[in-house]
Design a protein around this motif. Sequence first.
Motif, PDB file in Angstrom:
ATOM      1  N   ALA A  82       0.815  13.833  -0.625  1.00  0.00           N
ATOM      2  CA  ALA A  82       1.519  13.426   0.597  1.00  0.00           C
ATOM      3  C   ALA A  82       0.709  12.406   1.390  1.00  0.00           C
ATOM      4  CB  ALA A  82       1.789  14.647   1.457  1.00  0.00           C
ATOM      5  N   CYS A  83       1.424  11.436   1.970  1.00  0.00           N
ATOM      6  CA  CYS A  83       0.799  10.346   2.741  1.00  0.00           C
ATOM      7  C   CYS A  83       1.188  10.468   4.211  1.00  0.00           C
ATOM      8  CB  CYS A  83       1.294   9.015   2.172  1.00  0.00           C
ATOM      9  SG  CYS A  83       0.571   7.568   2.949  1.00  0.00           S
ATOM     10  N   TYR A  84       0.371   9.906   5.113  1.00  0.00           N
ATOM     11  CA  TYR A  84       0.707   9.948   6.549  1.00  0.00           C
ATOM     12  C   TYR A  84       2.034   9.251   6.845  1.00  0.00           C
ATOM     13  CZ  TYR A  84      -0.601   5.056   7.162  1.00  0.00           C
ATOM     14  OH  TYR A  84      -0.645   3.694   7.077  1.00  0.00           O
ATOM     15  N   CYS A  85       2.461   8.364   5.935  1.00  0.00           N
ATOM     16  CA  CYS A  85       3.694   7.608   6.173  1.00  0.00           C
ATOM     17  C   CYS A  85       4.943   8.435   5.900  1.00  0.00           C
ATOM     18  CB  CYS A  85       3.704   6.335   5.322  1.00  0.00           C
ATOM     19  SG  CYS A  85       4.095   6.619   3.580  1.00  0.00           S
ATOM     20  N   GLY A  86       4.779   9.621   5.363  1.00  0.00           N
ATOM     21  CA  GLY A  86       5.933  10.477   5.108  1.00  0.00           C
ATOM     22  C   GLY A  86       6.343  10.510   3.645  1.00  0.00           C
TER      23      GLY A  86
ATOM     24  N   GLY B 152       0.799  -1.226   0.000  1.00  0.00           N
ATOM     25  CA  GLY B 152       0.000   0.000   0.000  1.00  0.00           C
ATOM     26  C   GLY B 152       0.828   1.270   0.000  1.00  0.00           C
ATOM     27  N   HIS B 153       2.097   1.144   0.417  1.00  0.00           N
ATOM     28  CA  HIS B 153       2.934   2.349   0.473  1.00  0.00           C
ATOM     29  C   HIS B 153       4.113   2.256  -0.475  1.00  0.00           C
ATOM     30  CE1 HIS B 153       0.392   4.192   3.468  1.00  0.00           C
ATOM     31  NE2 HIS B 153       0.129   2.924   3.759  1.00  0.00           N
ATOM     32  N   ASN B 154       3.984   1.400  -1.493  1.00  0.00           N
ATOM     33  CA  ASN B 154       4.879   1.490  -2.649  1.00  0.00           C
ATOM     34  C   ASN B 154       4.548   2.774  -3.391  1.00  0.00           C
ATOM     35  OD1 ASN B 154       5.911  -1.015  -2.114  1.00  0.00           O
ATOM     36  ND2 ASN B 154       5.046  -2.013  -3.906  1.00  0.00           N
TER      37      ASN B 154
ATOM     38  N   GLY C 153       2.625   9.969  -3.004  1.00  0.00           N
ATOM     39  CA  GLY C 153       2.171   9.174  -4.152  1.00  0.00           C
ATOM     40  C   GLY C 153       2.105   7.680  -3.901  1.00  0.00           C
ATOM     41  N   CYS C 154       1.878   7.279  -2.629  1.00  0.00           N
ATOM     42  CA  CYS C 154       1.751   5.849  -2.306  1.00  0.00           C
ATOM     43  C   CYS C 154       0.519   5.258  -3.016  1.00  0.00           C
ATOM     44  CB  CYS C 154       1.544   5.660  -0.808  1.00  0.00           C
ATOM     45  SG  CYS C 154       2.916   6.261   0.182  1.00  0.00           S
ATOM     46  N   VAL C 155       0.547   3.944  -3.228  1.00  0.00           N
ATOM     47  CA  VAL C 155      -0.602   3.222  -3.790  1.00  0.00           C
ATOM     48  C   VAL C 155      -1.886   3.657  -3.074  1.00  0.00           C
ATOM     49  CG1 VAL C 155      -1.686   0.943  -3.998  1.00  0.00           C
ATOM     50  CG2 VAL C 155       0.752   1.216  -4.539  1.00  0.00           C
TER      51      VAL C 155
END
Length: 301
Positions: free
Chosen positions: A177-181, A167-169, A184-186
């Motif tokens: 931007a994603c919460y993971c830092g 999911g975060h590839n 453009g994550c999946v």
Amino acid sequence: MMANYLWGIDLGGTKIECVVLDAGSLEINERQRIPTLGNEGYEVVLSQIKKLIDQVSESIGQKPTRIGIGTPGSINPYSHEFRNCNSVYLNGHTFLKDIQSLLGIPVMTTNDANCFAKSEYKLGVIKNKYPNAKTVFGVIMGTGVGGGLIVNGEIINGRNGIGGEWGHNFLDESGGACYCGNVGCVEKVISGPALESYYKRKSGNHKSLKEIVELYRNHSDPNADETMQRLFFYFSKAISQIINVVDPDVIVIGGGVGNIDELYTDGLKHLSQFVFSDYIETQFAKPMYGDSSGVLGAALL
Ligand SMILES: [Zn+2]
């Protein structure tokens, strides 16, 4: 005489569900759910889990001697702290230790996508429709995007405890931007909320994914059409990364986005562009247990 039961809990973002299976037939004997109350904090969530187990124990007249719990995110195998949860109140806590001491029984935990893959393999669509499948990738595409990999019947947890996590590839910059830092994550491109926010950016209106799918089917809204074409293209692109590395026999797709029928037709039409093979025999299947897959997989732990 005490009946022999398997207990499972699914710790979801909005609800906690408990099932009790007969250990022999694997039939569901009891199932109950209560709200997670995640916004009230970590301690409250722990006590909700205990409350639910007490409630179910009362109903069936028996307490668990061990229990499996499916959780969001994953647990760092060294520090035993939660990480990668989109229910961020969990991150940084030693959940396994805390819940074991609260319940006073052994607890097994794994990621909810692993539970999903395991239950579909052991009880669901894989067992029933693809009994010869050796390698199965279970995908959850809903509020978040996760995955679980099964090889020869076993969940692959992996060296870093992140086996199957796709999911975060990186998928496409436009996801933002994603919460993971990362960017453009999946999950930021093809999850339910990502599609809803794309539609809103295009149209200026908020619609639920369900409404967007309806508008697309009625051919009445070019923004809905564009949102769905975006899903089809990027789903093909994202899942081709899995096929190119693992090349599973079957991919099972759960979650709200996985429920969209067109994903299994239009959603696969770009595959040949991205899969490094001149033929594609990968099977794509809907889960048999839908929403209940996670909790059943937890009981099988
Ligand atoms: Zn991310």
